[in-house]
Motif scaffolding. Sequence first.
Motif, PDB file in Angstrom:
ATOM      1  N   GLY A 140     -32.159  -0.748  -9.829  1.00  0.00           N
ATOM      2  CA  GLY A 140     -32.607  -2.065  -9.381  1.00  0.00           C
ATOM      3  C   GLY A 140     -33.714  -1.987  -8.352  1.00  0.00           C
ATOM      4  N   PRO A 141     -33.478  -1.345  -7.203  1.00  0.00           N
ATOM      5  CA  PRO A 141     -34.511  -1.283  -6.164  1.00  0.00           C
ATOM      6  C   PRO A 141     -35.762  -0.512  -6.566  1.00  0.00           C
ATOM      7  CG  PRO A 141     -32.344  -0.789  -5.258  1.00  0.00           C
ATOM      8  CD  PRO A 141     -32.199  -0.790  -6.746  1.00  0.00           C
ATOM      9  N   LEU A 142     -35.614   0.490  -7.457  1.00  0.00           N
ATOM     10  CA  LEU A 142     -36.745   1.361  -7.781  1.00  0.00           C
ATOM     11  C   LEU A 142     -37.168   1.267  -9.237  1.00  0.00           C
ATOM     12  CD1 LEU A 142     -35.621   4.610  -5.859  1.00  0.00           C
ATOM     13  CD2 LEU A 142     -37.012   2.704  -5.022  1.00  0.00           C
ATOM     14  N   GLY A 143     -36.705   0.260  -9.932  1.00  0.00           N
ATOM     15  CA  GLY A 143     -36.987   0.146 -11.361  1.00  0.00           C
ATOM     16  C   GLY A 143     -38.458   0.095 -11.705  1.00  0.00           C
ATOM     17  N   GLY A 144     -39.278  -0.463 -10.829  1.00  0.00           N
ATOM     18  CA  GLY A 144     -40.706  -0.564 -11.093  1.00  0.00           C
ATOM     19  C   GLY A 144     -41.528   0.504 -10.414  1.00  0.00           C
ATOM     20  N   HIS A 145     -40.880   1.432  -9.733  1.00  0.00           N
ATOM     21  CA  HIS A 145     -41.576   2.481  -9.017  1.00  0.00           C
ATOM     22  C   HIS A 145     -41.793   3.704  -9.912  1.00  0.00           C
ATOM     23  CE1 HIS A 145     -40.335  -0.004  -5.656  1.00  0.00           C
ATOM     24  NE2 HIS A 145     -40.983   0.770  -4.805  1.00  0.00           N
ATOM     25  N   ARG A 146     -42.721   4.552  -9.473  1.00  0.00           N
ATOM     26  CA  ARG A 146     -42.941   5.821 -10.153  1.00  0.00           C
ATOM     27  C   ARG A 146     -41.937   6.824  -9.590  1.00  0.00           C
ATOM     28  NH1 ARG A 146     -46.318   9.796  -8.663  1.00  0.00           N
ATOM     29  NH2 ARG A 146     -47.470   8.386  -7.268  1.00  0.00           N
ATOM     30  N   VAL A 147     -40.955   7.178 -10.400  1.00  0.00           N
ATOM     31  CA  VAL A 147     -39.837   8.005  -9.954  1.00  0.00           C
ATOM     32  C   VAL A 147     -39.711   9.222 -10.864  1.00  0.00           C
ATOM     33  CG1 VAL A 147     -37.330   8.108  -9.637  1.00  0.00           C
ATOM     34  CG2 VAL A 147     -38.588   6.032  -9.000  1.00  0.00           C
ATOM     35  N   THR A 148     -39.537  10.378 -10.254  1.00  0.00           N
ATOM     36  CA  THR A 148     -39.170  11.591 -10.978  1.00  0.00           C
ATOM     37  C   THR A 148     -37.719  11.879 -10.657  1.00  0.00           C
ATOM     38  OG1 THR A 148     -41.410  12.489 -10.830  1.00  0.00           O
ATOM     39  CG2 THR A 148     -39.631  14.047 -11.297  1.00  0.00           C
ATOM     40  N   VAL A 149     -36.872  11.886 -11.666  1.00  0.00           N
ATOM     41  CA  VAL A 149     -35.446  12.113 -11.449  1.00  0.00           C
ATOM     42  C   VAL A 149     -35.038  13.411 -12.130  1.00  0.00           C
ATOM     43  CG1 VAL A 149     -34.891  10.649 -13.442  1.00  0.00           C
ATOM     44  CG2 VAL A 149     -33.120  11.175 -11.771  1.00  0.00           C
ATOM     45  N   ARG A 150     -34.308  14.247 -11.394  1.00  0.00           N
ATOM     46  CA  ARG A 150     -33.877  15.522 -11.959  1.00  0.00           C
ATOM     47  C   ARG A 150     -32.372  15.508 -12.174  1.00  0.00           C
ATOM     48  NH1 ARG A 150     -35.934  20.572  -8.985  1.00  0.00           N
ATOM     49  NH2 ARG A 150     -34.399  20.038  -7.388  1.00  0.00           N
ATOM     50  N   VAL A 151     -31.965  15.937 -13.360  1.00  0.00           N
ATOM     51  CA  VAL A 151     -30.552  15.983 -13.718  1.00  0.00           C
ATOM     52  C   VAL A 151     -30.259  17.325 -14.376  1.00  0.00           C
ATOM     53  CG1 VAL A 151     -30.262  13.490 -13.962  1.00  0.00           C
ATOM     54  CG2 VAL A 151     -31.029  14.848 -15.926  1.00  0.00           C
ATOM     55  N   VAL A 152     -28.997  17.726 -14.332  1.00  0.00           N
ATOM     56  CA  VAL A 152     -28.584  18.985 -14.953  1.00  0.00           C
ATOM     57  C   VAL A 152     -28.372  18.799 -16.450  1.00  0.00           C
ATOM     58  CG1 VAL A 152     -26.754  20.738 -15.030  1.00  0.00           C
ATOM     59  CG2 VAL A 152     -27.556  19.861 -12.826  1.00  0.00           C
ATOM     60  N   GLU A 153     -27.839  17.642 -16.840  1.00  0.00           N
ATOM     61  CA  GLU A 153     -27.530  17.378 -18.240  1.00  0.00           C
ATOM     62  C   GLU A 153     -28.240  16.112 -18.708  1.00  0.00           C
ATOM     63  OE1 GLU A 153     -23.283  17.209 -18.294  1.00  0.00           O
ATOM     64  OE2 GLU A 153     -23.115  19.364 -18.610  1.00  0.00           O
ATOM     65  N   ARG A 169     -31.395  23.153 -14.217  1.00  0.00           N
ATOM     66  CA  ARG A 169     -30.219  23.600 -13.472  1.00  0.00           C
ATOM     67  C   ARG A 169     -30.658  24.630 -12.428  1.00  0.00           C
ATOM     68  NH1 ARG A 169     -24.590  23.934 -14.796  1.00  0.00           N
ATOM     69  NH2 ARG A 169     -25.021  23.267 -16.934  1.00  0.00           N
ATOM     70  N   GLY A 170     -30.172  24.487 -11.196  1.00  0.00           N
ATOM     71  CA  GLY A 170     -30.508  25.407 -10.137  1.00  0.00           C
ATOM     72  C   GLY A 170     -29.873  26.776 -10.349  1.00  0.00           C
ATOM     73  N   PRO A 171     -30.181  27.736  -9.493  1.00  0.00           N
ATOM     74  CA  PRO A 171     -30.945  27.573  -8.250  1.00  0.00           C
ATOM     75  C   PRO A 171     -32.437  27.391  -8.496  1.00  0.00           C
ATOM     76  CG  PRO A 171     -30.369  29.881  -8.593  1.00  0.00           C
ATOM     77  CD  PRO A 171     -29.663  29.118  -9.659  1.00  0.00           C
ATOM     78  N   TYR A 172     -33.084  26.703  -7.553  1.00  0.00           N
ATOM     79  CA  TYR A 172     -34.512  26.409  -7.645  1.00  0.00           C
ATOM     80  C   TYR A 172     -35.265  27.235  -6.610  1.00  0.00           C
ATOM     81  CZ  TYR A 172     -32.315  22.404  -9.917  1.00  0.00           C
ATOM     82  OH  TYR A 172     -31.542  21.612 -10.720  1.00  0.00           O
ATOM     83  N   THR A 173     -36.557  27.429  -6.852  1.00  0.00           N
ATOM     84  CA  THR A 173     -37.388  28.188  -5.922  1.00  0.00           C
ATOM     85  C   THR A 173     -38.313  27.235  -5.174  1.00  0.00           C
ATOM     86  OG1 THR A 173     -39.180  28.532  -7.526  1.00  0.00           O
ATOM     87  CG2 THR A 173     -37.365  30.140  -7.512  1.00  0.00           C
ATOM     88  N   VAL A 174     -38.746  27.673  -4.010  1.00  0.00           N
ATOM     89  CA  VAL A 174     -39.689  26.858  -3.238  1.00  0.00           C
ATOM     90  C   VAL A 174     -40.979  26.676  -4.024  1.00  0.00           C
ATOM     91  CG1 VAL A 174     -41.031  26.720  -1.114  1.00  0.00           C
ATOM     92  CG2 VAL A 174     -38.691  27.588  -1.039  1.00  0.00           C
ATOM     93  N   GLU A 175     -41.436  27.728  -4.676  1.00  0.00           N
ATOM     94  CA  GLU A 175     -42.663  27.639  -5.466  1.00  0.00           C
ATOM     95  C   GLU A 175     -42.515  26.601  -6.579  1.00  0.00           C
ATOM     96  OE1 GLU A 175     -45.602  30.510  -8.167  1.00  0.00           O
ATOM     97  OE2 GLU A 175     -43.715  31.284  -7.342  1.00  0.00           O
ATOM     98  N   GLY A 176     -41.379  26.636  -7.275  1.00  0.00           N
ATOM     99  CA  GLY A 176     -41.162  25.677  -8.351  1.00  0.00           C
ATOM    100  C   GLY A 176     -41.051  24.252  -7.848  1.00  0.00           C
ATOM    101  N   GLU A 177     -40.386  24.059  -6.732  1.00  0.00           N
ATOM    102  CA  GLU A 177     -40.234  22.719  -6.169  1.00  0.00           C
ATOM    103  C   GLU A 177     -41.579  22.193  -5.671  1.00  0.00           C
ATOM    104  OE1 GLU A 177     -37.614  21.918  -7.417  1.00  0.00           O
ATOM    105  OE2 GLU A 177     -36.057  21.687  -5.891  1.00  0.00           O
ATOM    106  N   ARG A 178     -42.367  23.078  -5.081  1.00  0.00           N
ATOM    107  CA  ARG A 178     -43.694  22.685  -4.613  1.00  0.00           C
ATOM    108  C   ARG A 178     -44.554  22.216  -5.788  1.00  0.00           C
ATOM    109  NH1 ARG A 178     -45.566  27.409  -3.240  1.00  0.00           N
ATOM    110  NH2 ARG A 178     -44.351  27.528  -1.300  1.00  0.00           N
TER     111      ARG A 178
END
Length: 246
Positions: A140-153, A169-178
Amino acid sequence: MTVLVLGGTGEARALAGALHDRGVDFVSSLAGRVRNPRLPVGPVRIGGFGGVDGLANYLRDNGIDAVVDATHPFAAGISANAAAACAHANVPLLRLQRPGWADDGSWVWVDGHDAAATAAATGEGIFLSTGRQTLDRFVGPLGGHRVTVRVVEPLDDEVPASWTVVQARGPYTVEGERKLMRDNGIDTLVTKDSGGELTRAKLAAAGELGVRVIVVRRPAAPAGVALVASVDEAVAWVLRSVAPPI
């Protein structure tokens, strides 16, 4: 004597391994919300108990001598049920919960996902990393926003057209997150205080890039339940509580 480990976390898997190595009888229980969970060593049951009464009956019927609640820090419902059921069945209970994250004072801390959604609404590129079970609080609050959502499944429901879904699925690296934050023009990160190292890299990347960080505080642990922060402490408690004398 048998220990019930309420699991689903890395700490629960490590505890199962430690108990197995010490010859302690135990069973791990997973809620069943993840389709392909990482399984611990030893016996595993998957699925709910049917609330407080169902869990209390399970403890009695299966001769459980102690319970270690090693569920996720945000699994407040399970933890509350465990506290009530163990009290009813007169079974000792320990809460194993990893320490939370600490910041340098720059993060925005909020109480609950609704407050997080409101705070994030001023962002232009939002990285939503709170898990799929709470996504409805943000639509609702972010429905019109540009959102990147990360999920495992994979998600069961569709998300707004302006949202991008990343499955990883993690673990994630700083380089990848950047890279993820740069590629998606992220200026706001929304996460919850899960703690641990598995997903900490996003916080380091956000700090490097000057991305605003919004963190949902943990729910309070059940009152009166003993709390430890390490697997070694949990093993020591189990051995004191239920292991037969040598």
